[in-house]
Structure formats: C-alpha cells, structure tokens
Design a protein around this motif. Sequence first.
Motif, PDB file in Angstrom:
ATOM      1  N   ALA A  21      -2.699 -78.442 -43.684  1.00  8.81           N
ATOM      2  CA  ALA A  21      -2.902 -79.656 -44.472  1.00  8.81           C
ATOM      3  C   ALA A  21      -1.802 -79.850 -45.512  1.00  8.81           C
ATOM      4  CB  ALA A  21      -4.272 -79.614 -45.152  1.00  8.81           C
ATOM      5  N   LEU A  22      -1.207 -78.761 -45.981  1.00  7.31           N
ATOM      6  CA  LEU A  22      -0.131 -78.861 -46.977  1.00  7.31           C
ATOM      7  C   LEU A  22       1.076 -79.617 -46.431  1.00  7.31           C
ATOM      8  CD1 LEU A  22      -0.175 -75.215 -48.400  1.00  7.31           C
ATOM      9  CD2 LEU A  22      -1.001 -77.280 -49.544  1.00  7.31           C
ATOM     10  N   GLY A  23       1.329 -79.524 -45.146  1.00  3.38           N
ATOM     11  CA  GLY A  23       2.492 -80.178 -44.552  1.00  3.38           C
ATOM     12  C   GLY A  23       2.203 -81.500 -43.879  1.00  3.38           C
ATOM     13  N   ALA A  24       0.978 -81.950 -43.925  1.00  2.00           N
ATOM     14  CA  ALA A  24       0.590 -83.166 -43.201  1.00  2.00           C
ATOM     15  C   ALA A  24       1.388 -84.387 -43.639  1.00  2.00           C
ATOM     16  CB  ALA A  24      -0.905 -83.429 -43.363  1.00  2.00           C
ATOM     17  N   SER A  25       1.593 -84.570 -44.924  1.00  3.16           N
ATOM     18  CA  SER A  25       2.317 -85.764 -45.382  1.00  3.16           C
ATOM     19  C   SER A  25       3.788 -85.716 -44.957  1.00  3.16           C
ATOM     20  CB  SER A  25       2.203 -85.929 -46.902  1.00  3.16           C
ATOM     21  OG  SER A  25       2.791 -84.823 -47.565  1.00  3.16           O
ATOM     22  N   THR A  26       4.369 -84.528 -44.919  1.00  2.00           N
ATOM     23  CA  THR A  26       5.768 -84.395 -44.484  1.00  2.00           C
ATOM     24  C   THR A  26       5.892 -84.711 -43.002  1.00  2.00           C
ATOM     25  OG1 THR A  26       6.171 -82.729 -46.172  1.00  2.00           O
ATOM     26  CG2 THR A  26       7.703 -82.791 -44.317  1.00  2.00           C
ATOM     27  N   LEU A  27       4.977 -84.197 -42.195  1.00  2.83           N
ATOM     28  CA  LEU A  27       5.007 -84.484 -40.766  1.00  2.83           C
ATOM     29  C   LEU A  27       4.751 -85.963 -40.492  1.00  2.83           C
ATOM     30  CD1 LEU A  27       3.154 -81.369 -39.335  1.00  2.83           C
ATOM     31  CD2 LEU A  27       5.590 -81.904 -39.178  1.00  2.83           C
ATOM     32  N   ARG A  28       3.844 -86.555 -41.230  1.00  2.00           N
ATOM     33  CA  ARG A  28       3.552 -87.981 -41.061  1.00  2.00           C
ATOM     34  C   ARG A  28       4.800 -88.807 -41.374  1.00  2.00           C
ATOM     35  NH1 ARG A  28      -0.942 -88.190 -43.421  1.00  2.00           N
ATOM     36  NH2 ARG A  28      -2.163 -88.304 -41.539  1.00  2.00           N
ATOM     37  N   PHE A  29       5.492 -88.450 -42.466  1.00  4.96           N
ATOM     38  CA  PHE A  29       6.720 -89.155 -42.836  1.00  4.96           C
ATOM     39  C   PHE A  29       7.760 -89.024 -41.726  1.00  4.96           C
ATOM     40  CE2 PHE A  29      10.934 -89.486 -44.600  1.00  4.96           C
ATOM     41  CZ  PHE A  29      10.845 -90.604 -45.425  1.00  4.96           C
ATOM     42  N   ALA A  30       7.921 -87.819 -41.186  1.00  2.30           N
ATOM     43  CA  ALA A  30       8.912 -87.579 -40.126  1.00  2.30           C
ATOM     44  C   ALA A  30       8.604 -88.414 -38.885  1.00  2.30           C
ATOM     45  CB  ALA A  30       8.965 -86.103 -39.778  1.00  2.30           C
ATOM     46  N   ILE A  31       7.338 -88.537 -38.557  1.00  2.30           N
ATOM     47  CA  ILE A  31       6.937 -89.339 -37.393  1.00  2.30           C
ATOM     48  C   ILE A  31       7.187 -90.823 -37.652  1.00  2.30           C
ATOM     49  CG2 ILE A  31       4.943 -90.106 -36.033  1.00  2.30           C
ATOM     50  CD1 ILE A  31       3.865 -87.170 -36.451  1.00  2.30           C
ATOM     51  N   GLU A  32       6.803 -91.294 -38.832  1.00  2.00           N
ATOM     52  CA  GLU A  32       6.937 -92.706 -39.163  1.00  2.00           C
ATOM     53  C   GLU A  32       8.386 -93.133 -39.359  1.00  2.00           C
ATOM     54  OE1 GLU A  32       4.371 -93.028 -42.565  1.00  2.00           O
ATOM     55  OE2 GLU A  32       2.551 -93.119 -41.331  1.00  2.00           O
ATOM     56  N   HIS A  33       9.272 -92.198 -39.724  1.00  4.53           N
ATOM     57  CA  HIS A  33      10.678 -92.518 -39.996  1.00  4.53           C
ATOM     58  C   HIS A  33      11.624 -91.802 -39.031  1.00  4.53           C
ATOM     59  CE1 HIS A  33       8.552 -93.388 -43.773  1.00  4.53           C
ATOM     60  NE2 HIS A  33       9.423 -94.367 -43.882  1.00  4.53           N
ATOM     61  N   ALA A  34      11.127 -91.502 -37.847  1.00  2.00           N
ATOM     62  CA  ALA A  34      11.903 -90.711 -36.883  1.00  2.00           C
ATOM     63  C   ALA A  34      13.258 -91.333 -36.562  1.00  2.00           C
ATOM     64  CB  ALA A  34      11.091 -90.510 -35.606  1.00  2.00           C
ATOM     65  N   GLU A  35      13.299 -92.625 -36.356  1.00  2.00           N
ATOM     66  CA  GLU A  35      14.552 -93.268 -35.962  1.00  2.00           C
ATOM     67  C   GLU A  35      15.604 -93.172 -37.066  1.00  2.00           C
ATOM     68  OE1 GLU A  35      16.071 -97.645 -34.535  1.00  2.00           O
ATOM     69  OE2 GLU A  35      14.055 -97.011 -33.958  1.00  2.00           O
ATOM     70  N   GLU A  36      15.218 -93.457 -38.298  1.00  5.92           N
ATOM     71  CA  GLU A  36      16.207 -93.390 -39.384  1.00  5.92           C
ATOM     72  C   GLU A  36      16.610 -91.948 -39.709  1.00  5.92           C
ATOM     73  OE1 GLU A  36      14.222 -94.307 -43.502  1.00  5.92           O
ATOM     74  OE2 GLU A  36      13.035 -95.305 -41.937  1.00  5.92           O
ATOM     75  N   LEU A  37      15.684 -91.004 -39.567  1.00  8.37           N
ATOM     76  CA  LEU A  37      16.035 -89.597 -39.772  1.00  8.37           C
ATOM     77  C   LEU A  37      17.012 -89.128 -38.695  1.00  8.37           C
ATOM     78  CD1 LEU A  37      12.542 -88.147 -40.742  1.00  8.37           C
ATOM     79  CD2 LEU A  37      14.527 -88.399 -42.244  1.00  8.37           C
ATOM     80  N   GLU A  38      16.761 -89.531 -37.458  1.00 10.37           N
ATOM     81  CA  GLU A  38      17.662 -89.175 -36.361  1.00 10.37           C
ATOM     82  C   GLU A  38      19.061 -89.736 -36.618  1.00 10.37           C
ATOM     83  OE1 GLU A  38      17.992 -91.296 -32.320  1.00 10.37           O
ATOM     84  OE2 GLU A  38      16.654 -89.589 -31.955  1.00 10.37           O
ATOM     85  N   THR A  39      19.135 -90.995 -37.004  1.00  7.73           N
ATOM     86  CA  THR A  39      20.422 -91.637 -37.277  1.00  7.73           C
ATOM     87  C   THR A  39      21.162 -90.919 -38.393  1.00  7.73           C
ATOM     88  OG1 THR A  39      19.577 -93.774 -36.527  1.00  7.73           O
ATOM     89  CG2 THR A  39      21.511 -93.816 -37.971  1.00  7.73           C
ATOM     90  N   ALA A  40      20.446 -90.575 -39.454  1.00 13.21           N
ATOM     91  CA  ALA A  40      21.071 -89.875 -40.587  1.00 13.21           C
ATOM     92  C   ALA A  40      21.552 -88.483 -40.191  1.00 13.21           C
ATOM     93  CB  ALA A  40      20.085 -89.784 -41.751  1.00 13.21           C
ATOM     94  N   LEU A  41      20.764 -87.755 -39.412  1.00 12.89           N
ATOM     95  CA  LEU A  41      21.169 -86.418 -38.971  1.00 12.89           C
ATOM     96  C   LEU A  41      22.386 -86.471 -38.062  1.00 12.89           C
ATOM     97  CD1 LEU A  41      17.692 -84.795 -38.283  1.00 12.89           C
ATOM     98  CD2 LEU A  41      19.357 -84.049 -39.990  1.00 12.89           C
ATOM     99  N   LEU A  42      22.402 -87.422 -37.143  1.00 15.12           N
ATOM    100  CA  LEU A  42      23.546 -87.564 -36.237  1.00 15.12           C
ATOM    101  C   LEU A  42      24.804 -87.946 -37.002  1.00 15.12           C
ATOM    102  CD1 LEU A  42      21.777 -89.352 -33.247  1.00 15.12           C
ATOM    103  CD2 LEU A  42      22.709 -87.029 -33.262  1.00 15.12           C
ATOM    104  N   ALA A  43      24.673 -88.854 -37.970  1.00 18.22           N
ATOM    105  CA  ALA A  43      25.830 -89.262 -38.773  1.00 18.22           C
ATOM    106  C   ALA A  43      26.359 -88.091 -39.595  1.00 18.22           C
ATOM    107  CB  ALA A  43      25.452 -90.432 -39.684  1.00 18.22           C
ATOM    108  N   ARG A  44      25.480 -87.324 -40.177  1.00 14.15           N
ATOM    109  CA  ARG A  44      25.901 -86.174 -40.981  1.00 14.15           C
ATOM    110  C   ARG A  44      26.591 -85.125 -40.111  1.00 14.15           C
ATOM    111  NH1 ARG A  44      28.415 -84.658 -45.100  1.00 14.15           N
ATOM    112  NH2 ARG A  44      27.730 -82.711 -46.012  1.00 14.15           N
ATOM    113  N   SER A  45      26.073 -84.899 -38.923  1.00 10.80           N
ATOM    114  CA  SER A  45      26.709 -83.954 -38.003  1.00 10.80           C
ATOM    115  C   SER A  45      28.120 -84.406 -37.656  1.00 10.80           C
ATOM    116  CB  SER A  45      25.882 -83.806 -36.729  1.00 10.80           C
ATOM    117  OG  SER A  45      24.702 -83.091 -36.996  1.00 10.80           O
ATOM    118  N   GLU A  46      28.281 -85.709 -37.406  1.00 12.62           N
ATOM    119  CA  GLU A  46      29.615 -86.243 -37.110  1.00 12.62           C
ATOM    120  C   GLU A  46      30.554 -86.047 -38.296  1.00 12.62           C
ATOM    121  OE1 GLU A  46      29.476 -90.293 -35.726  1.00 12.62           O
ATOM    122  OE2 GLU A  46      27.999 -89.791 -34.180  1.00 12.62           O
TER     123      GLU A  46
END
Length: 68
Positions: free
Chosen positions: A22-47
């Motif tokens: 339950a402690l991580g539920a809000s973090t996982l929910r955020f990751a699911i709801e913002h998956a596309e923008e998180l993916e874009t940011a991670l890919l850009a940072r890797s580049e």
Amino acid sequence: MTRLFTEHGLIVMDASGRDFHALGASTLRFAIEHAEELETALLARSEDLESAGYHAQVLVKRGASCCF
C-alpha cells in the motif's frame, strides 16, 4: 536478518505484506497514468547521456512497461 544488522542500524522490512504494498500504490498509479510521458522522458535522457559519451542509466524500449 534483523538480528544480524541491529548494530548497523539497518531497517529490515517484509515486502510481501499488504501494508507494505500500500505504501507504493500512489507511485505505481502515477507511473501507469503517466506511462507515455515517463517513457518519452527516459528515452530522451538516455539519448542525452549517450550523446555525451555515457551509457544509458535505465534501459528502456519504446512500448515497454515501466512497472514491474
């Protein structure tokens, strides 16, 4: 484990319990709801890192889940 590390101040937690999850539920929910923008940011940072001569810190492929 708790006994072994008591003198070192290490906190040992049971990650299999419902309360711990339950402690991580809000973090996982955020990751699911913002998956596309998180993916874009991670890919850009890797580049950026690779362009600067470093290796990617997080291996991400387009369309892969950030939740595991």
